[in-house]
Design an enzyme around this catalytic site. Structure first.
Site, mmCIF file in Angstrom:
data_model
loop_
_atom_site.group_PDB
_atom_site.id
_atom_site.type_symbol
_atom_site.label_atom_id
_atom_site.label_comp_id
_atom_site.label_asym_id
_atom_site.label_seq_id
_atom_site.Cartn_x
_atom_site.Cartn_y
_atom_site.Cartn_z
ATOM 1 N N GLY A 152 0.760 -1.349 0.034
ATOM 2 C CA GLY A 152 -0.075 -0.023 0.023
ATOM 3 C C GLY A 152 0.807 1.075 -0.037
ATOM 4 N N SER B 188 4.131 1.165 -4.757
ATOM 5 C CA SER B 188 5.285 0.759 -5.603
ATOM 6 C C SER B 188 5.065 0.650 -6.889
ATOM 7 C CB SER B 188 5.914 -0.397 -5.119
ATOM 8 O OG SER B 188 5.175 -1.652 -5.079
ATOM 9 N N ALA C 278 2.761 2.344 -8.904
ATOM 10 C CA ALA C 278 2.724 3.535 -9.443
ATOM 11 C C ALA C 278 4.204 4.222 -9.685
ATOM 12 C CB ALA C 278 1.814 4.616 -8.544
ATOM 13 N N ASP D 69 -2.051 7.244 -6.477
ATOM 14 C CA ASP D 69 -0.699 6.812 -6.431
ATOM 15 C C ASP D 69 -0.003 7.400 -7.481
ATOM 16 O OD1 ASP D 69 -2.043 5.350 -4.479
ATOM 17 O OD2 ASP D 69 -0.867 3.542 -4.845
HETATM 18 O O1 PMV Z 1 -2.856 0.206 -2.078
HETATM 19 P P1 PMV Z 1 -2.532 1.179 -2.607
HETATM 20 O O2 PMV Z 1 -1.178 2.101 -2.223
HETATM 21 O O3 PMV Z 1 -2.420 1.258 -4.201
HETATM 22 O O4 PMV Z 1 -3.457 2.556 -2.457
HETATM 23 C C1 PMV Z 1 -4.717 2.099 -3.000
HETATM 24 C C2 PMV Z 1 -5.558 3.497 -2.698
HETATM 25 C C3 PMV Z 1 -7.047 3.182 -3.076
HETATM 26 O O5 PMV Z 1 -7.943 4.417 -2.855
HETATM 27 C C4 PMV Z 1 -7.732 2.002 -2.221
HETATM 28 C C5 PMV Z 1 -7.178 2.918 -4.597
HETATM 29 C C6 PMV Z 1 -7.144 4.085 -5.355
HETATM 30 O O6 PMV Z 1 -6.965 3.682 -6.511
HETATM 31 O O7 PMV Z 1 -7.160 5.042 -4.812
#
Ligand code: PMV
Length: 307
Positions: free
Chosen positions: A91, A94, A96, A138
């Site tokens: 989360g 990485s 992006a 991201d």
């Molecule tokens: O898990 P990550 O770091 O890709 O964050 C995702 C964030 C969400 O809001 C759940 C999805 C998004 O596309 O914004």
């Protein structure tokens, strides 16, 4: 071709508003000092990806190939080498960061600099290889680097850097259990389709917490921001995207003196972020729970619209 060529992009932490941001609500995020670097060199044969990590996943190679195609670079006689300081799949953005760093490196190899909006749109398209439909928060953090910003999805997204009234001392903690943002986002979408009114109301409540949090960031009011973290975590739990290990880490962080703690990113496991005036103490407590930790001190960006 200008070879070798390099590109770098940042990891990110979502402070408030994940998941709601997919449904058009605002979120707050910040780039991390930790990031990912891509280098393009000459090679022979089809475009190849090399990494400092073992890759038993076909998606990074697909991303590199699609990035080349998007930039009208023939995907051959090139090697893209990637070095990452970011843990994958917890989360911290990485995927992006990989997308934006590879785009920058390939664009530099082709003698181009991408405009911000083009970089964000392409970054989002490439990130979708990993996460399916995403809000684009991201790639925005990966492209912007440090500093805290408010984000609303769109083409182009609305990105507002926030001047923090005080530095934000953060601890990010994460375990080893594999989880996927795409799965968490997809499962929530199915629940939203079944019960739209209830979920829209919860997203509105998250949006109100995000706006209160933005106010607290600007005012440098860490206690108020910590309360926003806890309120956001409670709403994420109601949405069904928390997990027992996330709750346990958030509780341990609060016991060790954090002003607030919540999941960050896709949830269903993955990373927790705590606002901690004594970050080393909180980090030690979280390591005692078996987590790996990153301590970050976020300085605020200068206020105004991002270019
Ligand atoms: O898990 P990550 O770091 O890709 O964050 C995702 C964030 C969400 O809001 C759940 C999805 C998004 O596309 O914004």
């Amino acid at each position: 071709m200008n070879l070798p060529a390099r590109g770098r992009a940042a990891g990110k932490v979502i402070l408030l508003g994940e998941h709601g941001v997919v449904y058009g609500r605002p979120a707050l995020a910040a780039g991390l000092a930790l990031g990912l670097e891509a280098e393009v060199r000459g090679g022979t044969g089809p475009l190849r990806l090399e990494s400092d990590r073992s890759i038993d996943d076909p998606r990074p190679a697909r991303l590199v190939e699609e990035a080349a195609t998007a930039l009208a670079i023939e995907p051959r006689d090139l090697v893209v080498r990637v070095r990452s300081e970011l843990p994958a799949g917890v989360g911290l953005g990485s995927s992006a960061a990989l997308a934006v760093a590879v785009l920058r490196a390939l664009a530099a190899a082709a003698g181009r600099t991408l405009a911000r909006d083009e970089e964000l749109a392409l970054g989002r398209r490439l990130e979708a290889i990993f996460h399916g439909q995403s809000s684009g928060i991201d790639p925005a953090a990966a492209a912007l680097g440090g500093g805290c910003f408010r984000f609303v999805r769109g083409e182009p997204p609305l990105i507002t850097p926030l001047a923090a009234g005080a530095p934000l001392p953060l601890v990010v903690a994460f375990g080893e259990r594999p989880r996927r943002t795409g799965a968490a986002v997809g499962a929530l979408r199915a629940r939203w389709e079944a019960e739209r009114t209830r979920h829209e109301r919860l997203f509105d409540e998250i949006a109100a917490v995000v706006e209160a949090g933005a106010h607290a960031v600007r005012a440098g009011d860490l206690a108020a921001l910590g309360r926003c973290f806890d309120e956001n975590q409670a709403l994420l739990a109601v949405l069904g995207v928390s997990a027992p290990e996330v709750e346990a880490l958030a509780r341990a962080a609060r016991r060790a003196g954090a002003l607030g703690a919540k999941l960050t990113g896709g949830g269903a496991g993955g990373a927790v972020v705590a606002l901690a005036p004594e970050p080393e103490r909180v980090a030690a407590a979280l390591r005692a729970e078996g987590a790996r930790t990153i301590v970050a001190r976020l300085e605020g960006a200068r206020e105004g619209r991002a270019a």
